[in-house]
Design a protein around this motif. Structure first.
Motif, PDB file in Angstrom:
ATOM      1  N   ALA A 119     -16.264  18.008  17.165  1.00 25.87           N
ATOM      2  CA  ALA A 119     -17.383  18.827  17.651  1.00 25.87           C
ATOM      3  C   ALA A 119     -18.689  18.407  16.986  1.00 25.87           C
ATOM      4  O   ALA A 119     -19.534  19.233  16.639  1.00 25.87           O
ATOM      5  N   SER A 120     -18.868  17.108  16.781  1.00 25.29           N
ATOM      6  CA  SER A 120     -20.095  16.556  16.202  1.00 25.29           C
ATOM      7  C   SER A 120     -20.428  15.263  16.930  1.00 25.29           C
ATOM      8  O   SER A 120     -19.656  14.784  17.765  1.00 25.29           O
ATOM      9  N   MET A 121     -21.586  14.691  16.589  1.00 23.40           N
ATOM     10  CA  MET A 121     -22.024  13.459  17.229  1.00 23.40           C
ATOM     11  C   MET A 121     -21.510  12.220  16.515  1.00 23.40           C
ATOM     12  O   MET A 121     -21.884  11.104  16.876  1.00 23.40           O
ATOM     13  N   ARG A 122     -20.637  12.396  15.554  1.00 25.72           N
ATOM     14  CA  ARG A 122     -20.082  11.252  14.845  1.00 25.72           C
ATOM     15  C   ARG A 122     -19.226  10.420  15.813  1.00 25.72           C
ATOM     16  O   ARG A 122     -18.352  10.939  16.495  1.00 25.72           O
ATOM     17  N   GLY A 123     -19.495   9.148  15.886  1.00 24.89           N
ATOM     18  CA  GLY A 123     -18.759   8.251  16.773  1.00 24.89           C
ATOM     19  C   GLY A 123     -19.405   8.052  18.125  1.00 24.89           C
ATOM     20  O   GLY A 123     -18.909   7.287  18.958  1.00 24.89           O
ATOM     21  N   TYR A 124     -20.572   8.729  18.359  1.00 27.38           N
ATOM     22  CA  TYR A 124     -21.211   8.619  19.667  1.00 27.38           C
ATOM     23  C   TYR A 124     -21.695   7.200  19.954  1.00 27.38           C
ATOM     24  O   TYR A 124     -21.558   6.711  21.076  1.00 27.38           O
ATOM     25  N   ILE A 125     -22.276   6.541  18.948  1.00 30.88           N
ATOM     26  CA  ILE A 125     -22.824   5.205  19.159  1.00 30.88           C
ATOM     27  C   ILE A 125     -21.739   4.249  19.635  1.00 30.88           C
ATOM     28  O   ILE A 125     -21.926   3.495  20.602  1.00 30.88           O
ATOM     29  N   ASN A 126     -20.598   4.287  19.002  1.00 33.39           N
ATOM     30  CA  ASN A 126     -19.509   3.398  19.412  1.00 33.39           C
ATOM     31  C   ASN A 126     -19.036   3.744  20.819  1.00 33.39           C
ATOM     32  O   ASN A 126     -18.676   2.873  21.606  1.00 33.39           O
ATOM     33  N   ASN A 127     -19.082   5.054  21.162  1.00 37.82           N
ATOM     34  CA  ASN A 127     -18.667   5.495  22.490  1.00 37.82           C
ATOM     35  C   ASN A 127     -19.645   5.042  23.569  1.00 37.82           C
ATOM     36  O   ASN A 127     -19.246   4.810  24.715  1.00 37.82           O
ATOM     37  N   SER A 128     -20.944   4.922  23.204  1.00 39.85           N
ATOM     38  CA  SER A 128     -21.960   4.564  24.195  1.00 39.85           C
ATOM     39  C   SER A 128     -22.042   3.068  24.450  1.00 39.85           C
ATOM     40  O   SER A 128     -22.780   2.637  25.333  1.00 39.85           O
ATOM     41  N   LEU A 129     -21.306   2.268  23.664  1.00 35.68           N
ATOM     42  CA  LEU A 129     -21.319   0.819  23.832  1.00 35.68           C
ATOM     43  C   LEU A 129     -20.045   0.355  24.512  1.00 35.68           C
ATOM     44  O   LEU A 129     -18.981   0.936  24.331  1.00 35.68           O
ATOM     45  N   SER A 130     -20.168  -0.679  25.307  1.00 34.44           N
ATOM     46  CA  SER A 130     -19.012  -1.261  25.985  1.00 34.44           C
ATOM     47  C   SER A 130     -18.654  -2.598  25.349  1.00 34.44           C
ATOM     48  O   SER A 130     -19.524  -3.318  24.842  1.00 34.44           O
ATOM     49  N   ILE A 131     -17.379  -2.921  25.356  1.00 37.49           N
ATOM     50  CA  ILE A 131     -16.884  -4.148  24.727  1.00 37.49           C
ATOM     51  C   ILE A 131     -16.740  -5.250  25.768  1.00 37.49           C
ATOM     52  O   ILE A 131     -16.274  -5.014  26.876  1.00 37.49           O
ATOM     53  N   TYR A 132     -17.159  -6.460  25.374  1.00 40.28           N
ATOM     54  CA  TYR A 132     -16.968  -7.630  26.237  1.00 40.28           C
ATOM     55  C   TYR A 132     -16.388  -8.753  25.386  1.00 40.28           C
ATOM     56  O   TYR A 132     -16.907  -9.063  24.315  1.00 40.28           O
ATOM     57  N   TYR A 160     -15.669  14.666  24.561  1.00 43.19           N
ATOM     58  CA  TYR A 160     -14.958  13.554  23.927  1.00 43.19           C
ATOM     59  C   TYR A 160     -14.826  13.708  22.412  1.00 43.19           C
ATOM     60  O   TYR A 160     -13.863  13.207  21.820  1.00 43.19           O
ATOM     61  N   SER A 161     -15.781  14.375  21.771  1.00 44.97           N
ATOM     62  CA  SER A 161     -15.751  14.455  20.316  1.00 44.97           C
ATOM     63  C   SER A 161     -14.612  15.359  19.842  1.00 44.97           C
ATOM     64  O   SER A 161     -14.461  16.493  20.309  1.00 44.97           O
ATOM     65  N   LYS A 162     -13.831  14.861  18.902  1.00 41.67           N
ATOM     66  CA  LYS A 162     -12.728  15.641  18.350  1.00 41.67           C
ATOM     67  C   LYS A 162     -13.196  16.532  17.202  1.00 41.67           C
ATOM     68  O   LYS A 162     -12.539  17.511  16.862  1.00 41.67           O
TER      69      LYS A 162
END
Length: 741
Positions: free
Chosen positions: A627-640, A623-625
């Protein structure tokens, strides 16, 4: 005579099989070795069961020292165990043996004597003072870096105790490699502490500070910001990092190497200690006195053609049913206690969440260091440990009671039944809480608007969520408290053991037996508890080691102490036990194999379900564009989307956002990495018996046949020559007028 009866193996020829080449850098091991005057190195011999009719076949230099003390010890006990005490002509011929006299209270004790005081050599210069040597060079803690004098232990205490210390020493040696690798993985977590992008995003006021998380409980809990778990995410990284996956795979291979190399070490000891052809029934399969006393029915033994006691099938089935029901009841009691602890976690979790996350309360300083999940996990783990110790205290007595009630026929059968009962209970008691945190906690939470509740929606006890950094840190907390607590408690118990030095009994006033009588009795189950303690520890460092790489290091320090404490107890606190033989560690070998196979599965599941490493790798490579862990936290959370709140809110999960055609359903499937292929390949590659041991064994079998043949031929020649000379002498006498009658 009794060495002949017991088929004691004795030397008949010095071994001519060459040893392996000298190991390179062998001088490095010199500081860890004991001096020769303690070890008494002897040449290797080929051995054969003793036969008193072939005395000149064996290498007998001195009849007084030909049989070692442990063999003499065993022979004397064999005689006493079969000595009858009924009057001739009486029918009660079952009155036989010292064991029965001990069980009915005729005698209060029967034990072999130590050869001297442990702190001083024997006055008799001819006495070897082996107890003194064992204490000075083995039982003192300052000798912790020295090798164990296994041959001296075997000579003084017998093969069964020698095998235990050989296994414990080998296990501790192998732990060194696991401890080093675990320490390296933990060090990597420390060194990569500052480059952990996920924790940086959580702690960033613009990222973690702008993400509003859903309440952790229904009524009293407020919304909270993600950056309030900043410190918790750093702590989680210490144990949940890239090295965790590598260490889990390493431990799957290590446990296989440990078991396979132990089989090789055990095969070498079997040969060197003459246990290859040893049959357990020589000692272990003797009928227990309790069986003879309590079983009044008699029947004919088809093999011995003598009447022997037996337990009717109906009585045996009833006893087994009661025993099984008791075990199931106690295991159910453990499960009930675990459910109670879970209910406590849910109730206290909501309380901690409402207090720690409430911005109106002035505990923000504490809230920075302690999350609701961590506070709940620590208190629940401590309560769970106390419950474990209490249940263990009572079940130990219950297990002995129900095993006695089953009336096993032999000592081996008794020990195996008790082993299975105790380990099954200990397994559920010690590991169930870790299984819950690793594989169940946070997996059945639901999502806002449709949360899952324990005992139904009416209880309002919402199932626990994992920390935003994952559940691995909570599993680490649980493992550390239970494992370290158990080892600390065990060491405290042994430290508080009443010391019975006997120094107040001077040797010129008290006989050797009087001095030994004040010592503690070493029961037949003495080694059982030592093995049980180590096997439970083995489960901790293999089943859940992926969550705590320092577990092998803790076990290593504990075992270094354990070896010397056990040695100290044997040499100073216990009466000398009756020497007995054993080819291996018994039923514990199969238990270790089962735990090893299960550990591969549990560590793979921890990586897949508990650790965050698999989702991180999926994000990094798929998923990373950048090739780093930047943005992982937002990716691991779901929106409600909560309509009452003007902005969207987050909760930890992988679900589609509102408005999507698959709204609030899961987006990924966890993967399980299994290392079974490597494990079984390694086990297949390593032979169970070393090649040099096979060669020596085959050479011994060949020489036995050749030497026995030559020996019988020489005896036959001597007999024929004697007869021929006798005949010649008779003819000469008759020739000169003598009459031979």
């Amino acid at each position: 005579t009794y060495a002949d009866v017991l088929k004691v193996k004795v030397p008949f020829k010095e071994s001519d099989v060459p040893h392996g080449q000298d190991v390179p850098l062998e001088w490095l091991s010199h500081p860890f070795r004991l001096p020769d005057h303690v070890m008494h190195p002897q040449p290797d011999y080929f051995t054969y069961p003793f036969d008193k009719n072939k005395m000149d076949f064996f290498l007998i230099n001195d009849k007084d020292t030909f049989f070692p003390p442990s063999t003499r010890n065993r022979i004397v006990f064999y005689i006493l165990a079969r000595c009858p005490y009924f009057k001739e002509g009486r029918k009660d011929k079952d009155k036989t043996g010292i064991k029965r006299l001990l069980s009915n209270g005729t005698y209060t004790a029967a034990f072999p004597l130590h050869d001297c005081r442990y702190w001083k050599r024997a006055r008799n210069a001819e006495c070897e003072s082996e107890r003194f040597n064992l204490y000075k060079h083995w039982a003192r803690f300052l000798c912790f870096y020295k090798e164990q004098p296994l041959n001296l232990i075997r000579k003084y205490y017998g093969e069964k105790i020698g095998i235990y210390f050989a296994w414990l020493g080998f296990y501790t040696e192998m732990l060194f490699f696991a401890a080093v690798m675990g320490f390296i993985c933990f060090t990597y977590g420390l060194l990569s502490y500052d480059v952990n992008m996920s924790s940086k995003e959580i702690c960033d006021a613009d990222i973690g500070g702008s993400i509003l998380m859903c309440p952790l409980c229904d009524k009293k809990c407020p919304f909270w910001k993600l950056n309030s778990t900043c410190l918790s995410s750093w702590q989680s990284h210490l144990f949940d990092n890239e090295g965790t996956v590598f260490f889990a795979i390493f431990m799957g291979i290590w446990v296989t190497l440990f078991l396979e190399f132990w089989k090789r070490r055990q095969a070498r000891l079997e040969y060197e200690w003459d246990l290859v052809d040893f049959e357990e029934e020589q000692q272990q399969l003797q009928i227990r006195p309790e069986f003879e006393i309590r079983c009044t029915n008699r029947r004919l033994n088809r093999i011995t053609q003598e009447m022997e006691p037996y337990l009717p099938v109906t009585s045996k089935c009833a006893r087994f049913c009661l025993s099984g029901a008791t075990v199931i009841f106690w295991i159910s009691l453990i499960v009930a206690c675990i459910i109670g602890v879970i209910a406590y976690r849910l109730a206290v979790y909501a309380a901690f969440a409402s207090i720690i996350k409430d911005p109106m309360r002035k505990i923000q300083l504490v809230g920075r260091f302690i999350t609701p999940q961590l506070a709940t996990s620590v208190t629940a783990s401590c309560i769970n440990f106390v419950i474990i110790m209490i249940l263990n205290f009572f079940y130990e007595r219950v297990a002995i009671w129900i095993t006695d009630m089953e009336i096993p026929k032999t000592h081996l059968e008794y020990e195996n039944r008790l082993t299975m009962k105790m380990f099954l209970f200990q397994f559920v008691n010690y590991y169930s809480s870790c299984f819950y945190v690793a594989f169940f906690k946070g997996k059945f939470v639901g999502y806002p608007g449709k949360y899952s509740y324990m005992f139904g929606n009416s209880t309002k006890l919402r199932n626990e969520e994992c920390d935003p950094g994952g559940c691995l840190i909570e599993l680490t907390t649980q493992l550390v408290i239970v494992m370290a607590g158990k080892q600390l408690w065990g060491n405290i118990q042994e430290a508080l053991l009443p010391s019975r030095k006997g120094r107040h009994n001077p040797e010129n006033h008290y006989s050797r037996w009087e001095q030994d009588h004040v010592l503690q009795n070493f029961s037949q189950l003495g080694l059982f508890y030592e093995y049980l303690e180590m096997v439970v520890q083995f489960g901790f460092i293999t089943l859940f080691v992926a969550s705590f790489p320092l577990a092998p290091l803790l076990a290593l320090f504990n075992n270094i102490l354990e070896i010397r404490v056990d040695a100290w107890k044997f040499t100073t606190q216990f009466r000398r036990p009756v020497a007995s033989k054993a080819r291996n560690i018994g039923a514990w070998q199969e238990i270790l194999n089962a735990v090893a196979i299960l550990s591969v599965v549990t560590n793979a599941f921890i990586m897949a379900f508990t650790s965050d490493m698999i989702p991180r790798m999926v994000y990094l490579y798929a998923y990373s564009k950048e090739a780093s862990m930047r943005g992982y936290i937002n990716n691991s959370l779901s929106i409600y989307n909560i309509s009452q709140i003007p902005k969207e809110n987050m909760y930890r999960d992988y679900r589609y956002p509102p408005g999507h055609q698959k709204e609030y359903t899961h987006t990924i499937i966890d993967l399980i990495h299994v290392v079974f292929v490597v494990k079984f390949f390694v086990a297949w590659m390593i032979p169970d018996v070393p090649s040099d041991v096979k060669a020596r064994f085959k050479r011994e079998r060949y020489l036995i046949q050749e030497y026995l043949h030559n020996y019988e031929v020489e005896r036959l020649k001597l007999q024929l020559n004697e007869r021929r000379f006798k005949c010649v002498d008779v003819h000469l006498l008759e020739k000169y007028g003598w009459k031979c009658i």
